[in-house]
Design a protein around this motif. Structure first.
Motif: not given
Length: 469
Positions: A378-401
Motif C-alpha cells: 500500500h506504500l511501495d512504488a514502481v517507476l513507469i516511464n520515469g514516473i513513480p506509480v503507487a497507491r492512488g496513481s491513475r493509469v491507462r491499461v495497455n495489455p501486452s500480446r
C-alpha cells in the motif's frame, strides 16, 4: 526435429473437454460435448445445427535453400456406441443401458483418434495459389458381443463411424526480410446433409448428424526441415511487420516443443503460449487441462461406488481415470500438490546448488520474515516511464500480446492503483481498480484488484491525460 513434446501437448488439446468430471453420461455438463476445434459439414453453422466448416492460420518462417514442410492433421472421429440386448427370438433391440452380470454399458458417443500426414512439400515450390489436398476418412461399423456367465449371448455393442471428407489447403507468399508467410487451412468438404434442420426432433437429429460428420478437436502439427518458424507472439524486431500481417481463423499457431526449438508449430483451436508443456506432475489424463489435477483427483476419490459404476459404464476412458486415481500412492498424490519452479533458472543458481543452501555461510535465503516485513504494497512504488506509480496513481491499461482474454477486454480503460507487489522471483505486479467498473469501490473494500505488469500501464495525470499523476 522432435515431435514428442509437441505431441504430448497436442494430445491434451485433442481431448480437451472430451468428458468432464464427474465423468458420467447423466451429468449435465456431459450433455453438450465437443467444445473445441469442431469443423462441421458445410451449411451446418448457417442452419444452427453445427459449427463452421473451416479454419486456417498464417505462419512465418525463415527458409533455407532446401526448406520443406510436413503437415500432421490430427482430430477425433465420432464413434456412436449403441448397446443392444438380445431378445427372446434372437434379435437385438437398442437400449439406453445394458447390464450383463456385474458389467454395465451405456449407449454413448465415443471417439477415435486420427492423424493424417501430408508431405513433405518444398517451400520454394509452393505459390500464393492454394494447393488443395483431399482427405478421406472411411466410416465403419464394429460389433462386440457380450456373453453372460453361462456363455449365452446377452447382447452386443455396435460402434458406428460415418465417413469424413476434408481438404487441406496450403499456400506460401514472400514476406519482408526474406521471410515466407505460410498459410495452412482445413475445411470440411462433406456433402451438405444438415443444412435443413427444423424445430423439435428434426433439429436434434440435425445436430446429431452434424457432429457425426464433423472433425472434432482439429489441430495441426507443422514440422520444418532446413527452416525455422518465427514466433507470432514475440517476433524478433525485424519480423514484427510481417507477423502483424499474418491472419488466423478459429485457431492460433504457437512454437511447439522445448524452449529453443523452432522447427515445429502447433496450430491449436485453444489459445496457448509458445512452447506449451504438460506439467510433469500431471500423471493422469483428466480431459480438463484448465482445471487443477489435485482438485479433480480428490473429487474422483470422493465419488460414491454407484457414481463410479456409472462413470465406468459411460466410457472406457472414464473407467481408466477412476482406476488410475484409486491406484495412486500417497507420494503421487503429494506430487499433485504442485512445485515451486524458478522462472529465472538461467539467471540465478538453482536452489539445489551449494551456493544457495541455507546452511552455507553467507548464503542469502530466497525468503525471510525480515524481508517480508519490508514489503508494504500500500506504500511501495514502481517507476513507469520515469514516473513513480503507487497507491492512488491513475493509469491507462495497455495489455501486452501475452495477456489473457480478460485483460484484453480492459484494453484502453483507465484505473486507480491500489497496491504494488514485488514477488520473490523479482517481478512487479501493479494492482488496480477500473474507473469504468461500477463495483470498483466494493472490489477495493474486499481487497480485490486486477494485476498488470508495469510495462502494460501508462501513467496518467489527475485529469486523465498522460503525465505525472
Amino acid at each position: 526435429m522432435s515431435l514428442s513434446l509437441a505431441r504430448a501437448v497436442a494430445d491434451a488439446v485433442l481431448y480437451e473437454g472430451y468428458l468432464l468430471y464427474p465423468y458420467r453420461a447423466s451429468s449435465q455438463k456431459n450433455q453438450a460435448r465437443w467444445q473445441f476445434g469442431i469443423l462441421g459439414p458445410p451449411g451446418a453453422a448457417a442452419s444452427g445445427s453445427g459449427e463452421e466448416a473451416d479454419m486456417f492460420a498464417d505462419c512465418l518462417l525463415a527458409p533455407g535453400p532446401q526448406a520443406d514442410v510436413e503437415i500432421h492433421l490430427r482430430f477425433l472421429q465420432l464413434q456412436s456406441r449403441t448397446a443392444e440386448k438380445t431378445d427372446d427370438d434372437g434379435r437385438f433391440t437398442a437400449v439406453d443401458e445394458l447390464s450383463v452380470g456385474a458389467a454395465r454399458w451405456l449407449s454413448w458417443d465415443e471417439a477415435v483418434e486420427r492423424e493424417i500426414t501430408l508431405g513433405p512439400f518444398t517451400v520454394a515450390g509452393l505459390g500464393e495459389r492454394e494447393a488443395v489436398l483431399p482427405v478421406e476418412v472411411p466410416g465403419g461399423e464394429d460389433t462386440e458381443e457380450l456373453h453372460d456367465a453361462s456363455g449365452r449371448l446377452a447382447g452386443r455393442l455396435v460402434r458406428r463411424r460415418r465417413p469424413l471428407h476434408a481438404e487441406v489447403r496450403l499456400a506460401a507468399a514472400s514476406a519482408p526480410g526474406g521471410l515466407v508467410r505460410l498459410r495452412v487451412g482445413v475445411a470440411n468438404s462433406a456433402a451438405n446433409t444438415t443444412a435443413n434442420g427444423t424445430a423439435g426432433a428434426a433439429a436434434d437429429r440435425g445436430r446429431q448428424d452434424a457432429i457425426a460428420e464433423s472433425f472434432i478437436g482439429t489441430h495441426l502439427l507443422l514440422s520444418l526441415q532446413d527452416a525455422d518458424f518465427m514466433s507470432l507472439l514475440e517476433p524478433p524486431p525485424a519480423a514484427r511487420a510481417a507477423a502483424a500481417a499474418c491472419g488466423q481463423h478459429r485457431c492460433w499457431p504457437v512454437l511447439a516443443g522445448p524452449e529453443g526449438q523452432s522447427d515445429v508449430v502447433l496450430v491449436s483451436p485453444i489459445i496457448l503460449y509458445d512452447h506449451p508443456a504438460v506439467a510433469p506432475e500431471s500423471s493422469v489424463a483428466l480431459y480438463d487441462s484448465t482445471e487443477i489435477d489435485e482438485i479433480l483427483t480428490l473429487r474422483v476419490l470422493t465419488l460414491t461406488e454407484e457414481e463410479k459404476a456409472e462413470a465406468r459404464a459411460t466410457d472406457p476412458r472414464a473407467a481408466a481415470i477412476i482406476d488410475r486415481c484409486e491406484a495412486m500412492s500417497p507420494e503421487e498424490l503429494q506430487q499433485l500438490h504442485g512445485i515451486l519452479r524458478n522462472p529465472h533458472a538461467m539467471d540465478i543458481p538453482s536452489m539445489d546448488t551449494p551456493e544457495t543452501r541455507p546452511s552455507d555461510a553467507g548464503a542469502a535465503a530466497w525468503w525471510t520474515p525480515e524481508a517480508e516485513a519490508l514489503v508494504q504494497p500500500h506504500l511501495d512504488a514502481v517507476l513507469i516511464n520515469g514516473i513513480p506509480v503507487a497507491r492512488g496513481s491513475r493509469v491507462r491499461v495497455n495489455p501486452s500480446r501475452r495477456a489473457d482474454a480478460q485483460d484484453l477486454f480492459f484494453a484502453g480503460q483507465t484505473g486507480r492503483v491500489t497496491n504494488v507487489h514485488f514477488d520473490v522471483d523479482g517481478s512487479t505486479h501493479v494492482g488496480l481498480v477500473l474507473d469504468q467498473d461500477p463495483a470498483a469501490d466494493l472490489h477495493e473494500g474486499y481487497g480485490r484488484s486486477f494485476y498488470y505488469s508495469p510495462d502494460e500501464l501508462e501513467p496518467l495525470g489527475p485529469d486523465g491525460k498522460e503525465g505525472m499523476p
